[in-house]
Design a protein around this motif. Structure first.
Motif, PDB file in Angstrom:
ATOM      1  N   TYR A   1       0.956  -1.519   0.175  1.00  0.00           N
ATOM      2  CA  TYR A   1      -0.023  -0.290  -0.166  1.00  0.00           C
ATOM      3  C   TYR A   1       0.675   0.888  -0.234  1.00  0.00           C
ATOM      4  O   TYR A   1       0.759   2.268   1.041  1.00  0.00           O
ATOM      5  CB  TYR A   1      -0.715  -0.139   1.282  1.00  0.00           C
TER       6      TYR A   1
ATOM      7  N   THR B   1      -2.076  -3.169  -3.673  1.00  0.00           N
ATOM      8  CA  THR B   1      -2.086  -2.276  -3.714  1.00  0.00           C
ATOM      9  C   THR B   1      -4.102  -2.186  -3.922  1.00  0.00           C
ATOM     10  O   THR B   1      -4.040  -3.259  -3.740  1.00  0.00           O
ATOM     11  CB  THR B   1      -1.339  -1.061  -4.939  1.00  0.00           C
TER      12      THR B   1
ATOM     13  N   PRO C   1      -1.003   6.047  -2.559  1.00  0.00           N
ATOM     14  CA  PRO C   1      -1.170   5.936  -3.816  1.00  0.00           C
ATOM     15  C   PRO C   1      -0.911   7.957  -5.316  1.00  0.00           C
ATOM     16  O   PRO C   1      -1.075   7.354  -6.252  1.00  0.00           O
ATOM     17  CB  PRO C   1      -1.978   5.747  -4.237  1.00  0.00           C
TER      18      PRO C   1
END
Ligand SMILES: C[S@@+](CC[C@H](N)C(=O)[O-])C[C@H]1O[C@@H](n2cnc3c(N)ncnc32)[C@H](O)[C@@H]1O
Length: 241
Positions: free
Chosen positions: A137, A174, A140
């Motif tokens: 993660y 992700t 982003p």
């Protein structure tokens, strides 16, 4: 531009985006940052002769987690495998404080840390010194004009290819479809890594023994579906085999 310390990939001094501080630290957390962190911190001013040599006892492998956040995965992985050395990189001081409290409580001896940009630690590590790298993660940066801030790039993949040994793995998760596509496109262009998936279950199912991170729990609660991508560091000449 700075010279690489060990003569590996040239390290380009770059801006680190994102927050480095959040809530005020409690006294116990501040003490751990002052007393425990310096004992576990990589000394990037000195050459690193061997990644395994960073740990007080013999280790069978060394693994790196980039941006461990609150450290949920890193702590669980290190507790499960005391025979493996783990290096965690995280610039966010509150995440580092949380991790230190867990290391202290569990008495773990197999974690070393870098409070800062993981790219600095990667450039410092010797060639082929890691068996596995985790990137879960990463921020982003959804706006098109900010995408160049994403951790995954042609340059970071090349730097990771230098330190992950042939046959070793880069594990990437992700919840952002566009970041998954972005990463797959860059891996596709790289001659260094191969995506190992054979069927959709391979990217929809977490790795065996997976520990959910705080960010993943939030993403799922918001209805977003993660993907789990495993990239193998190619052995020389394996691309078209
Ligand atoms: C969205 S959070 C995810 C944290 C954690 N991996 C998780 O799954 O809960 C991304 C983390 O990456 C860290 N980060 C951002 N850029 C970084 C870099 N260049 N090197 C290391 N960590 C970085 C941030 O501080 C943040 O804690």
């Amino acid at each position: 531009m700075e010279e690489a310390i060990d003569g590996g990939a040239a390290h380009v001094a770059r801006r680190l985006y994102g927050r480095s501080k959040g809530k005020a630290l409690r006294a116990g957390q501040a003490r751990l940052l002052q007393e425990l962190l310096p004992r576990l911190t990589l000394d990037l001013t000195q050459p690193c002769p061997s990644a395994a040599g960073l740990f007080p006892t013999a280790v069978t492998d060394v693994r790196l987690e980039i941006g461990f956040g609150g450290g949920e995965h890193l702590i669980a992985a290190a507790a499960a495998r005391p025979d493996v050395g783990f290096i965690g990189c995280e610039p966010f001081v509150n995440g580092m404080a949380k991790l230190l409290a867990r290391i202290d409580a569990l008495g773990l001896a197999n974690i070393r840390l870098h409070q800062g940009d993981a790219a600095e630690a990667i450039d410092w590590l010797p060639q082929a010194s890691l068996g596995r790298t985790y990137l879960f993660y990463p921020d982003p940066w959804p706006k098109r004009r900010h995408r160049k801030r994403r951790f995954v790039s042609k340059e970071t993949l090349a730097a990771l290819a230098r330190v992950i040994r042939p046959g070793g793995e880069l594990r990437f998760a992700t919840d952002i479809d566009d970041y998954a596509g972005w990463t797959l496109a860059r891996v596709r262009e790289s001659t260094d890594f191969a995506w190992t998936a054979r069927a959709s279950a391979d990217w929809l199912t977490p790795w065996r023994g997976w520990t959910q991170t705080k960010y993943e729990a939030k993403a799922m609660a918001a209805g977003r579906k993660p993907v789990y991508l495993t990239f193998e560091r190619r052995r020389d000449g394996a691309r078209d085999a």
